[in-house]
Design a protein around this motif. Sequence first.
Motif, PDB file in Angstrom:
ATOM      1  N   GLN A  41      30.005  34.961  44.222  1.00  0.00           N
ATOM      2  CA  GLN A  41      30.815  36.177  44.361  1.00  0.00           C
ATOM      3  C   GLN A  41      32.301  35.886  44.231  1.00  0.00           C
ATOM      4  O   GLN A  41      33.055  36.707  43.703  1.00  0.00           O
ATOM      5  CB  GLN A  41      30.513  36.853  45.700  1.00  0.00           C
TER       6      GLN A  41
ATOM      7  N   ARG B  98      31.243  45.473  45.233  1.00  0.00           N
ATOM      8  CA  ARG B  98      30.321  44.395  44.843  1.00  0.00           C
ATOM      9  C   ARG B  98      30.439  43.216  45.799  1.00  0.00           C
ATOM     10  O   ARG B  98      29.430  42.663  46.264  1.00  0.00           O
ATOM     11  CB  ARG B  98      30.634  43.947  43.413  1.00  0.00           C
TER      12      ARG B  98
ATOM     13  N   THR C 114      34.628  49.065  42.193  1.00  0.00           N
ATOM     14  CA  THR C 114      33.412  48.291  41.917  1.00  0.00           C
ATOM     15  C   THR C 114      33.597  46.817  42.285  1.00  0.00           C
ATOM     16  O   THR C 114      32.665  46.186  42.778  1.00  0.00           O
ATOM     17  CB  THR C 114      33.034  48.407  40.428  1.00  0.00           C
TER      18      THR C 114
END
Length: 225
Positions: free
Chosen positions: A209, A161, A157
């Motif tokens: 991010q 992502r 993940t």
Amino acid sequence: MMSNLFSIFDPTTNFFNMSLNWISTFIGLMFIPYSFWMIPNRHYMIWNFILNSLHKEFKTLLGKNSFNGSTFIFISLFTFVFFNNFLGLFPYIFTSTSHLTLSLTLSLPLWLSFMMYGWINNSNHMFSHMIPQGTPNILMPFMVMIETISNIIRPGTLAVRLMANMIAGHLLMTLLSGTGPTMPKMFIIMLIIIQILLMILESAVAIIQAYVISILSTLYSSEVN
């Protein structure tokens, strides 16, 4: 001539069968000597303030039982991802963080080292995370399965992502820019304004991010102590 839409993200440029696109991963190293020989300026002070703020936040999340200097791992992760995300916004520079090859290489060893340390040194603590407090006896086997699966998919993940967020913005900008030659002249100015707004949004996504992957890695590390 038909071509794959995602071909713009493929590292196909090579020299004697050596991929040149991945060299962009090391472009961030060019900024390191800058802080050693230049007189401290606004750029240096802002970057120093960001790193100090991250150090304090990571130290708080890791808790009092963390080792001294452990925050530098996550600060280095933030810096590396930030430079690669941001440099990918410049023309003709390959965005290495938009590939699972790099993002999974970052997240998987971190998660694996956390798990090995936790199960070897704090086995009881790791077992207690499998079953939340107050869980009925009949649901305990299901909770163990759910917690185990959610723990295993964590590196995936993290990697997906980062990759998906970096690809999404670049892909949208590519699609919009591809409509420019066929668009009426009266809409060109509107297209340019939209592209500028998307560039600002992508700059914010690049920073967010990098922060997200570093803060989640810190939280995963704090669970094993």
